[in-house]
Design a protein around this motif. Structure first.
Motif, PDB file in Angstrom:
ATOM      1  N   ASN A   1      -4.725   5.500  11.330  1.00 53.75           N
ATOM      2  CA  ASN A   1      -3.335   5.468  11.771  1.00 53.75           C
ATOM      3  C   ASN A   1      -2.416   6.034  10.687  1.00 53.75           C
ATOM      4  OD1 ASN A   1      -3.414   4.121  14.397  1.00 53.75           O
ATOM      5  ND2 ASN A   1      -4.122   2.318  13.269  1.00 53.75           N
ATOM      6  N   ARG A   2      -1.209   6.391  11.080  1.00 56.97           N
ATOM      7  CA  ARG A   2      -0.213   6.784  10.074  1.00 56.97           C
ATOM      8  C   ARG A   2      -0.082   5.700   9.008  1.00 56.97           C
ATOM      9  NH1 ARG A   2       5.679   7.187  12.366  1.00 56.97           N
ATOM     10  NH2 ARG A   2       4.738   8.634  13.859  1.00 56.97           N
ATOM     11  N   ASP A   3       0.138   6.123   7.773  1.00 57.47           N
ATOM     12  CA  ASP A   3       0.408   5.201   6.667  1.00 57.47           C
ATOM     13  C   ASP A   3      -0.826   4.475   6.151  1.00 57.47           C
ATOM     14  OD1 ASP A   3       2.840   5.146   5.377  1.00 57.47           O
ATOM     15  OD2 ASP A   3       3.854   3.969   6.910  1.00 57.47           O
ATOM     16  N   ILE A   4      -2.035   4.942   6.542  1.00 57.26           N
ATOM     17  CA  ILE A   4      -3.236   4.267   6.051  1.00 57.26           C
ATOM     18  C   ILE A   4      -4.352   5.287   5.846  1.00 57.26           C
ATOM     19  CG2 ILE A   4      -4.452   3.716   8.213  1.00 57.26           C
ATOM     20  CD1 ILE A   4      -3.662   1.182   5.454  1.00 57.26           C
ATOM     21  N   GLY A   5      -5.306   4.959   4.972  1.00 56.12           N
ATOM     22  CA  GLY A   5      -6.454   5.840   4.768  1.00 56.12           C
ATOM     23  C   GLY A   5      -6.036   7.217   4.310  1.00 56.12           C
TER      24      GLY A   5
ATOM     25  N   SER B   1       7.659   6.860   4.410  1.00 53.63           N
ATOM     26  CA  SER B   1       8.457   6.228   3.354  1.00 53.63           C
ATOM     27  C   SER B   1       9.450   5.262   3.983  1.00 53.63           C
ATOM     28  CB  SER B   1       9.210   7.299   2.539  1.00 53.63           C
ATOM     29  OG  SER B   1      10.066   8.045   3.388  1.00 53.63           O
ATOM     30  N   GLY B   2      10.128   4.503   3.119  1.00 52.92           N
ATOM     31  CA  GLY B   2      11.133   3.553   3.599  1.00 52.92           C
ATOM     32  C   GLY B   2      10.507   2.203   3.921  1.00 52.92           C
ATOM     33  N   GLY B   3      11.367   1.251   4.247  1.00 54.76           N
ATOM     34  CA  GLY B   3      10.898  -0.072   4.628  1.00 54.76           C
ATOM     35  C   GLY B   3      10.488  -0.907   3.438  1.00 54.76           C
ATOM     36  N   LYS B   4      11.373  -1.813   3.000  1.00 55.44           N
ATOM     37  CA  LYS B   4      11.039  -2.686   1.870  1.00 55.44           C
ATOM     38  C   LYS B   4       9.997  -3.716   2.275  1.00 55.44           C
ATOM     39  CE  LYS B   4      15.633  -2.341  -0.245  1.00 55.44           C
ATOM     40  NZ  LYS B   4      16.882  -3.065  -0.547  1.00 55.44           N
ATOM     41  N   ARG B   5       9.362  -4.315   1.269  1.00 57.49           N
ATOM     42  CA  ARG B   5       8.366  -5.354   1.518  1.00 57.49           C
ATOM     43  C   ARG B   5       8.995  -6.475   2.341  1.00 57.49           C
ATOM     44  NH1 ARG B   5       3.494  -6.919   0.049  1.00 57.49           N
ATOM     45  NH2 ARG B   5       3.081  -9.128  -0.249  1.00 57.49           N
TER      46      ARG B   5
ATOM     47  N   ALA C   1      12.676  -1.404  10.905  1.00 59.18           N
ATOM     48  CA  ALA C   1      11.431  -0.687  10.622  1.00 59.18           C
ATOM     49  C   ALA C   1      11.663   0.816  10.675  1.00 59.18           C
ATOM     50  CB  ALA C   1      10.372  -1.080  11.646  1.00 59.18           C
ATOM     51  N   PRO C   2      10.963   1.588   9.797  1.00 58.70           N
ATOM     52  CA  PRO C   2      11.097   3.046   9.817  1.00 58.70           C
ATOM     53  C   PRO C   2      10.519   3.673  11.096  1.00 58.70           C
ATOM     54  CG  PRO C   2      10.122   2.291   7.737  1.00 58.70           C
ATOM     55  CD  PRO C   2      10.114   1.135   8.683  1.00 58.70           C
ATOM     56  N   TYR C   3       9.581   2.966  11.740  1.00 61.02           N
ATOM     57  CA  TYR C   3       9.007   3.439  13.008  1.00 61.02           C
ATOM     58  C   TYR C   3       8.487   2.224  13.765  1.00 61.02           C
ATOM     59  CZ  TYR C   3       4.736   3.123  10.145  1.00 61.02           C
ATOM     60  OH  TYR C   3       3.740   2.698   9.311  1.00 61.02           O
ATOM     61  N   LYS C   4       8.159   2.421  15.039  1.00 62.72           N
ATOM     62  CA  LYS C   4       7.671   1.314  15.869  1.00 62.72           C
ATOM     63  C   LYS C   4       6.305   1.665  16.469  1.00 62.72           C
ATOM     64  CE  LYS C   4      12.282  -0.467  16.980  1.00 62.72           C
ATOM     65  NZ  LYS C   4      13.195  -0.907  18.056  1.00 62.72           N
ATOM     66  N   LEU C   5       5.754   0.716  17.208  1.00 63.50           N
ATOM     67  CA  LEU C   5       4.448   0.934  17.823  1.00 63.50           C
ATOM     68  C   LEU C   5       4.472   2.110  18.801  1.00 63.50           C
ATOM     69  CD1 LEU C   5       3.312  -2.756  18.502  1.00 63.50           C
ATOM     70  CD2 LEU C   5       2.467  -1.219  16.715  1.00 63.50           C
ATOM     71  N   HIS C   6       5.613   2.354  19.419  1.00 63.31           N
ATOM     72  CA  HIS C   6       5.715   3.494  20.338  1.00 63.31           C
ATOM     73  C   HIS C   6       5.455   4.809  19.599  1.00 63.31           C
ATOM     74  CE1 HIS C   6       6.937   5.696  23.908  1.00 63.31           C
ATOM     75  NE2 HIS C   6       7.698   6.453  23.142  1.00 63.31           N
TER      76      HIS C   6
ATOM     77  N   ALA D   1       2.222  -0.117   0.667  1.00 67.26           N
ATOM     78  CA  ALA D   1       3.545   0.075   1.285  1.00 67.26           C
ATOM     79  C   ALA D   1       3.391   0.483   2.749  1.00 67.26           C
ATOM     80  CB  ALA D   1       4.333   1.134   0.523  1.00 67.26           C
ATOM     81  N   GLY D   2       2.356   1.283   3.034  1.00 67.26           N
ATOM     82  CA  GLY D   2       2.098   1.698   4.412  1.00 67.26           C
ATOM     83  C   GLY D   2       1.737   0.519   5.293  1.00 67.26           C
ATOM     84  N   SER D   3       0.918  -0.399   4.761  1.00 66.26           N
ATOM     85  CA  SER D   3       0.569  -1.606   5.518  1.00 66.26           C
ATOM     86  C   SER D   3       1.825  -2.419   5.825  1.00 66.26           C
ATOM     87  CB  SER D   3      -0.424  -2.464   4.723  1.00 66.26           C
ATOM     88  OG  SER D   3      -1.610  -1.744   4.486  1.00 66.26           O
ATOM     89  N   GLY D   4       2.734  -2.471   4.855  1.00 64.45           N
ATOM     90  CA  GLY D   4       4.001  -3.180   5.064  1.00 64.45           C
ATOM     91  C   GLY D   4       4.828  -2.545   6.167  1.00 64.45           C
ATOM     92  N   ARG D   5       4.861  -1.205   6.200  1.00 71.09           N
ATOM     93  CA  ARG D   5       5.614  -0.521   7.266  1.00 71.09           C
ATOM     94  C   ARG D   5       4.962  -0.747   8.630  1.00 71.09           C
ATOM     95  NH1 ARG D   5       6.596   3.089   2.917  1.00 71.09           N
ATOM     96  NH2 ARG D   5       4.645   4.236   3.255  1.00 71.09           N
ATOM     97  N   GLN D   6       3.621  -0.789   8.648  1.00 68.58           N
ATOM     98  CA  GLN D   6       2.935  -1.068   9.914  1.00 68.58           C
ATOM     99  C   GLN D   6       3.281  -2.471  10.419  1.00 68.58           C
ATOM    100  OE1 GLN D   6      -1.265  -0.432   9.382  1.00 68.58           O
ATOM    101  NE2 GLN D   6      -1.100   1.800   9.473  1.00 68.58           N
ATOM    102  N   LEU D   7       3.321  -3.443   9.502  1.00 70.71           N
ATOM    103  CA  LEU D   7       3.686  -4.802   9.899  1.00 70.71           C
ATOM    104  C   LEU D   7       5.108  -4.837  10.446  1.00 70.71           C
ATOM    105  CD1 LEU D   7       3.062  -7.798  10.109  1.00 70.71           C
ATOM    106  CD2 LEU D   7       3.681  -8.063   7.694  1.00 70.71           C
ATOM    107  N   ARG D   8       6.008  -4.112   9.791  1.00 69.50           N
ATOM    108  CA  ARG D   8       7.377  -4.025  10.309  1.00 69.50           C
ATOM    109  C   ARG D   8       7.392  -3.408  11.720  1.00 69.50           C
ATOM    110  NH1 ARG D   8      11.811  -4.946   7.416  1.00 69.50           N
ATOM    111  NH2 ARG D   8      11.592  -5.473   5.214  1.00 69.50           N
TER     112      ARG D   8
END
Length: 306
Positions: free
Chosen positions: A65-69, A75-79, A97-102, A218-225
């Motif tokens: 997925n984006r932001d992983i591997g 970028s963006g999205g604080k912890r 969030a910088p992006y959503k599941l959509h 940081a990518g995992s954090g954005r995914q959680l957001r």
């Protein structure tokens, strides 16, 4: 695995990002995309798991997925802070969030476009199940079938993760390779929610492979957001027409078993498979049951469509 064709890591530009993917199986087989969960690289769909699915007559495609591997990092999205989680849970104040599941669903469809796949069987685990659900809602013509594993609808009434699982999710990232390997084993011991000796023996080599491919805290954090900002899909899931199978473990500490039951109840005609003793992991000992269920469901959907 030698009898199954395998194309190693490749990259393609899709939906404005670079996506790293691999393919197992024959080029003319039924396409099946595997979508991994929060902060999880595609290699957590084990090579042997993918090969066994491919041997059942599928062209199995796994991807980061984006932001992983090895896919693009954004970028963006604080912890995320505990205060934000409290506001979300009790005051329903949404997380930014910088992006959503959509957007991640559009990544999936973009990958299919780039590979010349009009429609495919989608199999998603955890956050991957949420992404697959979003594809089923927003791009219904792209699905041959949907399998949602250890996932949920985003319904706020689903009970929260266990205290231990929440602590794992919110823990600060490790700083060194040794710390990462230790943390990986600790995390998966909690997520497995039981003794699975084959997986315990694989913790170290899996962690080393993931570390070598590159970490993205940081990518995992954005995914959680993205998950928390996307809200509930429960009402929209009523529109899903794709044949749907929901698989969930009775011992899942991260996504409460009610999350699976709620998913199945929200999608018309969905089948529910609750696996006794399964936590929030595709444990090797449970592969025969899981792979049988995925393959039977996808082949059944293909037969109905024919």
């Amino acid at each position: 695995m030698s009898s199954v064709a395998h194309q190693g890591e490749q990259f393609v530009r899709a939906n404005g990002i670079d996506i790293c993917y691999e393919i197992f199986g024959a080029a003319d087989a039924e396409p099946m995309l595997l979508i991994m969960g929060l902060g999880a690289q595609m290699v957590l769909w084990d090579d042997s798991f993918c090969a066994q699915l491919a041997a059942r007559g599928f062209r199995v495609i796994r991807f980061d997925n984006r932001d992983i591997g090895r896919s693009s990092k954004l970028s963006g999205g604080k912890r995320l802070t505990p205060l934000e989680l409290l506001k979300l849970r009790f005051l329903r104040i949404p997380v930014t969030a910088p992006y959503k599941l959509h957007d991640m669903a559009k990544d999936t469809v973009g990958l299919m476009d780039a590979l010349g796949i009009h429609s495919a069987h989608l199999v998603g685990a955890s956050m991957g199940g949420m992404i697959a659900q979003e594809v089923a809602i927003s791009f219904p013509h792209r699905l041959r079938s949907l399998t949602s594993i250890m996932s949920t609808t985003g319904n706020p009434r689903v009970p929260p993760p266990s205290r231990q699982a929440t602590a794992v999710l919110m823990a600060p990232p490790p700083n060194t390779k040794d710390e990462f390997i230790t943390r990986f084993a600790q995390t998966y011991k909690i997520l497995r929610a039981g003794r699975f000796p084959q997986d315990e023996a694989l913790d170290r080599p899996r962690a080393e492979r993931i570390f070598a491919r590159g970490l993205s805290p940081a990518g995992s954090g954005r995914q959680l957001r993205a998950i928390l900002a996307s809200g509930s899909r429960k009402e929209r899931l009523a529109s899903v027409k794709a044949p749907t199978l929901v698989i969930h473990g009775t011992a899942d500490p991260l996504v409460h078993p009610f999350g699976g039951k709620d998913t199945a109840a929200s999608i018309p005609g969905a089948k529910l498979l609750m696996i006794e003793g399964m936590g929030h992991v595709l444990a090797v000992e449970l592969w025969p049951q899981i792979i049988d269920a995925i393959a039977a469901h996808a082949h059944g959907a293909a037969a109905e469509a024919a």
